[in-house]
Design a protein around this motif. Structure first.
Motif, PDB file in Angstrom:
ATOM      1  N   TYR A 258      39.792  -8.864 -25.908  1.00  0.00           N
ATOM      2  CA  TYR A 258      39.437  -8.838 -24.495  1.00  0.00           C
ATOM      3  C   TYR A 258      37.939  -8.591 -24.363  1.00  0.00           C
ATOM      4  N   TYR A 259      37.399  -9.069 -23.275  1.00  0.00           N
ATOM      5  CA  TYR A 259      36.028  -8.711 -22.917  1.00  0.00           C
ATOM      6  C   TYR A 259      35.995  -8.474 -21.415  1.00  0.00           C
ATOM      7  N   LEU A 260      34.977  -7.782 -20.961  1.00  0.00           N
ATOM      8  CA  LEU A 260      34.845  -7.464 -19.543  1.00  0.00           C
ATOM      9  C   LEU A 260      33.947  -8.503 -18.885  1.00  0.00           C
ATOM     10  N   GLU A 261      34.508  -9.224 -17.928  1.00  0.00           N
ATOM     11  CA  GLU A 261      33.764 -10.297 -17.282  1.00  0.00           C
ATOM     12  C   GLU A 261      32.627  -9.731 -16.457  1.00  0.00           C
ATOM     13  N   LYS A 262      31.471 -10.353 -16.609  1.00  0.00           N
ATOM     14  CA  LYS A 262      30.291  -9.899 -15.892  1.00  0.00           C
ATOM     15  C   LYS A 262      30.502 -10.072 -14.380  1.00  0.00           C
ATOM     16  N   GLY A 263      30.126  -9.074 -13.615  1.00  0.00           N
ATOM     17  CA  GLY A 263      30.251  -9.139 -12.151  1.00  0.00           C
ATOM     18  C   GLY A 263      31.525  -8.520 -11.665  1.00  0.00           C
ATOM     19  N   THR A 264      32.690  -8.950 -12.220  1.00  0.00           N
ATOM     20  CA  THR A 264      33.975  -8.424 -11.737  1.00  0.00           C
ATOM     21  C   THR A 264      34.435  -7.214 -12.536  1.00  0.00           C
ATOM     22  N   GLY A 265      34.016  -7.113 -13.806  1.00  0.00           N
ATOM     23  CA  GLY A 265      34.468  -6.031 -14.670  1.00  0.00           C
ATOM     24  C   GLY A 265      35.922  -6.159 -15.074  1.00  0.00           C
ATOM     25  N   GLU A 266      36.530  -7.326 -14.830  1.00  0.00           N
ATOM     26  CA  GLU A 266      37.927  -7.534 -15.173  1.00  0.00           C
ATOM     27  C   GLU A 266      38.083  -7.929 -16.642  1.00  0.00           C
ATOM     28  N   TYR A 267      39.253  -7.597 -17.200  1.00  0.00           N
ATOM     29  CA  TYR A 267      39.568  -7.978 -18.572  1.00  0.00           C
ATOM     30  C   TYR A 267      39.880  -9.483 -18.650  1.00  0.00           C
ATOM     31  N   ARG A 268      39.273 -10.152 -19.642  1.00  0.00           N
ATOM     32  CA  ARG A 268      39.603 -11.538 -19.922  1.00  0.00           C
ATOM     33  C   ARG A 268      39.736 -11.705 -21.441  1.00  0.00           C
TER      34      ARG A 268
ATOM     35  N   LYS B  85      17.829 -14.404 -32.033  1.00  0.00           N
ATOM     36  CA  LYS B  85      17.992 -13.502 -30.876  1.00  0.00           C
ATOM     37  C   LYS B  85      18.842 -14.202 -29.834  1.00  0.00           C
ATOM     38  N   ILE B  86      19.773 -13.444 -29.228  1.00  0.00           N
ATOM     39  CA  ILE B  86      20.663 -13.948 -28.186  1.00  0.00           C
ATOM     40  C   ILE B  86      20.322 -13.225 -26.889  1.00  0.00           C
ATOM     41  N   PHE B  87      20.043 -13.996 -25.860  1.00  0.00           N
ATOM     42  CA  PHE B  87      19.700 -13.443 -24.552  1.00  0.00           C
ATOM     43  C   PHE B  87      20.894 -13.606 -23.613  1.00  0.00           C
ATOM     44  N   GLY B  88      21.218 -12.539 -22.870  1.00  0.00           N
ATOM     45  CA  GLY B  88      22.319 -12.598 -21.917  1.00  0.00           C
ATOM     46  C   GLY B  88      23.462 -11.681 -22.333  1.00  0.00           C
ATOM     47  N   GLU B  89      24.407 -11.494 -21.411  1.00  0.00           N
ATOM     48  CA  GLU B  89      25.588 -10.665 -21.666  1.00  0.00           C
ATOM     49  C   GLU B  89      26.728 -11.572 -22.099  1.00  0.00           C
ATOM     50  N   VAL B  90      27.198 -11.392 -23.356  1.00  0.00           N
ATOM     51  CA  VAL B  90      28.179 -12.311 -23.932  1.00  0.00           C
ATOM     52  C   VAL B  90      29.275 -11.536 -24.652  1.00  0.00           C
ATOM     53  N   PRO B  91      30.476 -12.107 -24.788  1.00  0.00           N
ATOM     54  CA  PRO B  91      31.511 -11.516 -25.638  1.00  0.00           C
ATOM     55  C   PRO B  91      31.071 -11.567 -27.106  1.00  0.00           C
ATOM     56  N   TYR B  92      31.611 -10.688 -27.917  1.00  0.00           N
ATOM     57  CA  TYR B  92      31.097 -10.610 -29.289  1.00  0.00           C
ATOM     58  C   TYR B  92      31.362 -11.855 -30.146  1.00  0.00           C
TER      59      TYR B  92
ATOM     60  N   ASN C 176      30.281  -4.899 -22.870  1.00  0.00           N
ATOM     61  CA  ASN C 176      31.164  -6.044 -22.639  1.00  0.00           C
ATOM     62  C   ASN C 176      32.401  -6.023 -23.525  1.00  0.00           C
ATOM     63  N   SER C 177      32.406  -5.216 -24.567  1.00  0.00           N
ATOM     64  CA  SER C 177      33.493  -5.205 -25.550  1.00  0.00           C
ATOM     65  C   SER C 177      34.262  -3.891 -25.438  1.00  0.00           C
ATOM     66  N   PRO C 178      35.347  -3.883 -24.695  1.00  0.00           N
ATOM     67  CA  PRO C 178      36.132  -2.649 -24.525  1.00  0.00           C
ATOM     68  C   PRO C 178      36.789  -2.229 -25.828  1.00  0.00           C
ATOM     69  N   THR C 179      37.014  -0.938 -25.977  1.00  0.00           N
ATOM     70  CA  THR C 179      37.669  -0.422 -27.182  1.00  0.00           C
ATOM     71  C   THR C 179      39.177  -0.332 -27.009  1.00  0.00           C
TER      72      THR C 179
END
Length: 825
Positions: free
Chosen positions: A583-593, A675-682, A759-762
């Protein structure tokens, strides 16, 4: 007028009186049938004699004859033959090679007189090195012959071999002087033009005509590119010569005194030049050095001729002998060009029940021209073929060969033509090619690759697959690839398809469209491991690590603008469907995807200044760089507004170089940064490649676990050094095993920004723990050091790795042992 006539008549009479007898003939190697140039032929009991020319021929004119004539050359057993008392006769010699052993040197007080000759030759290297020319071109003729020899009794008793020999009994058999049969399997002739320019150093060969016959040879275009003179070049004015992927030190290298000893044997007239004859000896018998004879001009100290061998004591596998003979001529500008070169490589039996091989290479050059350099664009492709390169009859070859074929070579052609038509030979040769390339040719298509036919893992269970691609017979402008597989456990079909249009073969330009649905693994993606087939296959058997379905469609374009400079780009739509708890936390909504889609555009540049590229059917094949590094830079952009779920940018840089370290061996290093720019899933981060398998790979950190670390900015260095025989050759008992030491050092700096950590929940939405990724401390690099031995029983390598940092991690391996198999010389 009368006076002139009388003088001419007296000259003819006197000439005839001085040459009442003529003895001529040829001196050859009894094992290979090849000519022995520079051999001494002398009338016994006299000082009347001569040296053979490059083709092994001699002719002695004398007023009187003795009872016999002898031929001698270093490394061969001398031979004598009786003479007849006739005006003209032909006497041929077949000399048997002897096991040459270096004798002890005893010098009186003072310096070895040969040293001053070598010192002056080295001082004047720049005057005669062809690389000092701004440009030159030659017209070359090259022929290559490959034979099976040393056929053991056990080998001939095999049923399959007996079927072959039964057919060959009907034609002329080739044997060496000891009565052993020689079985030719390949013969080629090539006429080409070779071009060179300096600053920058560039080479190009245009193959004008090529004739190839060989067992299992069906691809004339690829073979014709590598049987020309471009791959048969040996310049002894270089300090180091690359032969069979090994670096050998020249007898006139700058550091000659660290590798060689010399004997001043004699002085002799070679053509119109008076030359010193020097015997060359390696100081240490297992060093990658030569032994033999060199001729140095007494006036200019330029190389005139060389006849050098690599002794069997040298730390090489399978190779019993490498022999290089060369004749050099000056250009109009002064530097020397090899006018004739002959190379023999003799490969011994791998086991007593097998056979050996003998490869012969011959190149002659004429029409040597020194002139203005061609433009750099002319050298865009290292080797090119004329449109009608393979269309020429025997009359053409008879008229255009710089040297006529011998009776033995004509017999070789007949035997190879017969061999390749024998069904059992065709069966085994095609099978060997299938195993080596992975593909089996069927008409206008190739079936394969065979490693994908069967697989077994925890997701798919038993997996069966089949694929294919079109060949050059189908089209030289279109290539179609397809692959399909089915897993009997997950009951799902996987596939990949690709259509490529070749727009320009000179400035290699292609446009491709592909689609794929396949099971991949985070950090072990198929696209990243295609060049490590054994490691990739091992990682896809058994338990898959963090597997996911990768569905993508991609449009690719590439073009080589000038030699070594390649532009490439692609536009890709991808869908990530995990088959593990993710799962990752979607940017803006904070919902699990758990799944996501990306729309990505990428551009990149690759530059290899001296990288040798040939066009292998409808694909480019690299022979790697010889001196300069290969650099590559890419930029990728993920777009949310084009259907993707994530905005991001990726910037990467890669550098690779091979370094010749002289007597210390050879090094290779790879520098990788990004280098990676932006908020991304792992899964979009750089998941650094670990290795939990038993097999060694240079692409991974071999004490790191799979998915142990990921970064959004990183820099790594992977350094490998091959000592060849430098260290172990000095240990009395170990040097007989021909083991070679290797060393590794892998260093990784990396870090992950806090926004990507967030972005990466435990835990998942239900509170259950999730696997995430490890993070590197930006101040503490990941370091592992390794050492090992290669060439164990000629095939195996074992490496020992020590993990220096991050020893406190769960399941961290402070020490790892990796094995690998390799066929090296």
């Amino acid at each position: 007028m009368l006076r002139t006539t009388l003088i001419a008549l007296l000259f003819l009479i006197s000439t005839h009186s001085f040459a009442q007898f003529i003895v001529k003939g040829k001196v050859t190697d009894s094992e290979t049938g090849d000519p022995i140039p520079f051999a001494s032929v002398i009338l016994k009991g006299t000082t009347t004699g001569i040296s053979t020319d490059f083709e092994g021929y001699y002719q002695i004119e004398a007023r009187s004859l003795t009872d016999s004539i002898s031929a001698a050359y270093l490394g061969y057993i001398s031979a004598s033959k009786l003479l007849q008392n006739v005006a003209e006769q032909t006497v041929n010699f077949q000399l048997k090679p002897s096991d040459f052993e270096m004798e002890a040197f005893v010098f009186e007080a003072g310096e070895n007189p040969a040293f001053e000759i070598i010192r002056r030759a080295v001082d004047r290297k720049k005057d005669f090195d062809k690389r000092s020319l701004s440009a030159y071109e030659t017209k070359n003729y090259t022929k290559i012959e490959i034979d099976i020899d040393h056929v053991s009794e056990e080998f001939t008793q095999r049923k399959t071999v007996q079927k072959v020999t039964a057919v060959l009994d009907s034609i002329q058999q080739l044997t060496n002087d000891e009565g052993e049969k020689i079985l030719p399997v390949f013969f080629s002739e090539t006429l080409s033009k070779f071009y060179y320019r300096n600053n920058p150093e560039l080479k190009k060969e245009i193959v004008e005509k090529s004739k190839i016959t060989g067992v299992g040879i069906t691809d004339g275009s690829t073979t014709s590119q590598i049987t020309g003179s471009a791959f048969q070049e040996y310049n002894f004015y270089k300090n180091w010569l690359n032969i069979v992927e090994k670096e050998f030190v020249s007898p006139i290298a700058d550091g000659w005194k660290n590798f060689y000893d010399y004997d001043l044997m004699d002085s002799v007239l070679v053509g119109k030049d008076s030359c010193y004859i020097l015997q060359v000896y390696p100081l240490r018998e297992q060093d990658l050095a030569f032994s033999g004879t060199i001729w140095i001009n007494k006036e200019t100290y330029a190389l005139k001729q060389v006849d050098l061998s690599i002794p069997k004591e040298v730390n090489l596998n399978f190779i019993e002998r490498i022999k290089i003979q060369q004749e050099l001529v000056p250009t109009s500008a002064g530097p020397l060009i090899p006018s004739k070169s002959r190379v023999q490589i003799k490969i011994g039996q791998v086991t007593p029940k097998t056979a050996g091989f003998l490869a012969k290479f011959y190149t002659s050059a004429d029409s040597i021209r020194v002139g203005e350099p061609k433009p750099t664009s002319f050298f865009n492709q290292a080797v090119t073929l004329k449109e009608d390169y393979n269309i020429a009859d025997e009359e053409f070859w008879a008229a255009n060969r710089q040297d006529p074929l011998s009776q033995e070579e004509l017999a070789v052609l007949q035997m190879v033509d017969t061999l390749k038509r024998i069904p059992i030979v065709r069966f085994f040769s095609e099978g060997l090619k299938f195993f080596g390339t992975g593909y089996l040719n069927v008409g206008k298509a190739d079936i394969g690759p065979w490693p994908g036919f069967f697989n077994y893992n925890n997701i798919e269970g038993v997996r069966l697959g089949m694929g294919g691609r079109t060949s050059l017979k189908f089209s030289n402008k279109w290539e179609i690839k397809a692959y399909g597989a089915y897993g009997f456990k997950d009951e799902k079909f996987k596939y990949s398809t690709q259509v490529t249009r070749i727009l320009d073969r000179f400035h290699w330009t292609t446009l491709s469209l592909s689609a794929q649905k396949e099971i991949d693994q985070v950090g072990l993606e198929i696209a990243e491991l295609q060049d490590n087939s054994i490691f990739l296959a091992a990682s896809r058997f058994g338990t898959l690590r963090r597997p996911f379905f990768n569905t993508n469609q991609k449009l690719e374009f590439q073009r080589e603008f000038f030699k070594g400079f390649l532009f490439f780009s692609n536009f890709k739509l991808s869908q990530f469907d995990p088959l593990f708890d993710f799962y990752y936390l979607e940017k803006g909504t904070g919902e699990y995807r758990s799944d996501f889609e990306t729309t990505e555009a990428k551009v990149g540049l690759r530059y290899g200044r001296d990288e040798i590229i040939i066009i292998n059917d409808n694909e480019r094949s690299s022979f790697g760089p010889s001196k300069w590094p290969i650099l590559q830079a890419t930029y990728a952009k993920g777009f949310q507004w084009l259907g993707g779920d994530i905005n991001y940018s990726k910037l990467t840089f890669y550098l690779y170089q091979r370094l010749n370290m002289g007597m210390l061996g050879v090094s290779r290093y790879e520098l990788d940064a990004g280098k990676i720019f932006g908020e991304v899933p792992y899964p979009i981060l750089k998941n650094h490649l670990g290795n939990e398998t038993l097999f060694y790979t240079s692409a991974a950190f071999n004490t790191m676990n799979f998915n142990e670390f990921a970064s959004d900015q990183y820099a790594s260095l992977r350094y490998r050094h091959f000592f060849e025989g430098f260290l172990l050759n000095k240990i009395p008992l170990v040097k007989k095993l021909k083991w070679r030491a290797v060393a590794n050092a892998n260093v990784l700096f990396g870090s992950v920004s806090q926004k990507n950590v967030a972005n990466s929940p435990t835990v998942d939405p239900y509170g259950n723990p999730l696997e995430t990724f490890g993070r590197l401390d930006p101040k503490t690099p990941y370091v592992e050091l390794g050492y090992g031995i290669e060439n164990i029983f000629k095939f195996f390598r074992i490496d020992f790795f020590h993990r220096i940092t991050y020893l406190d991690h769960t399941d961290a391996k402070p020490f790892a042992v990796k094995i690998s198999g390799q066929i090296i010389l």
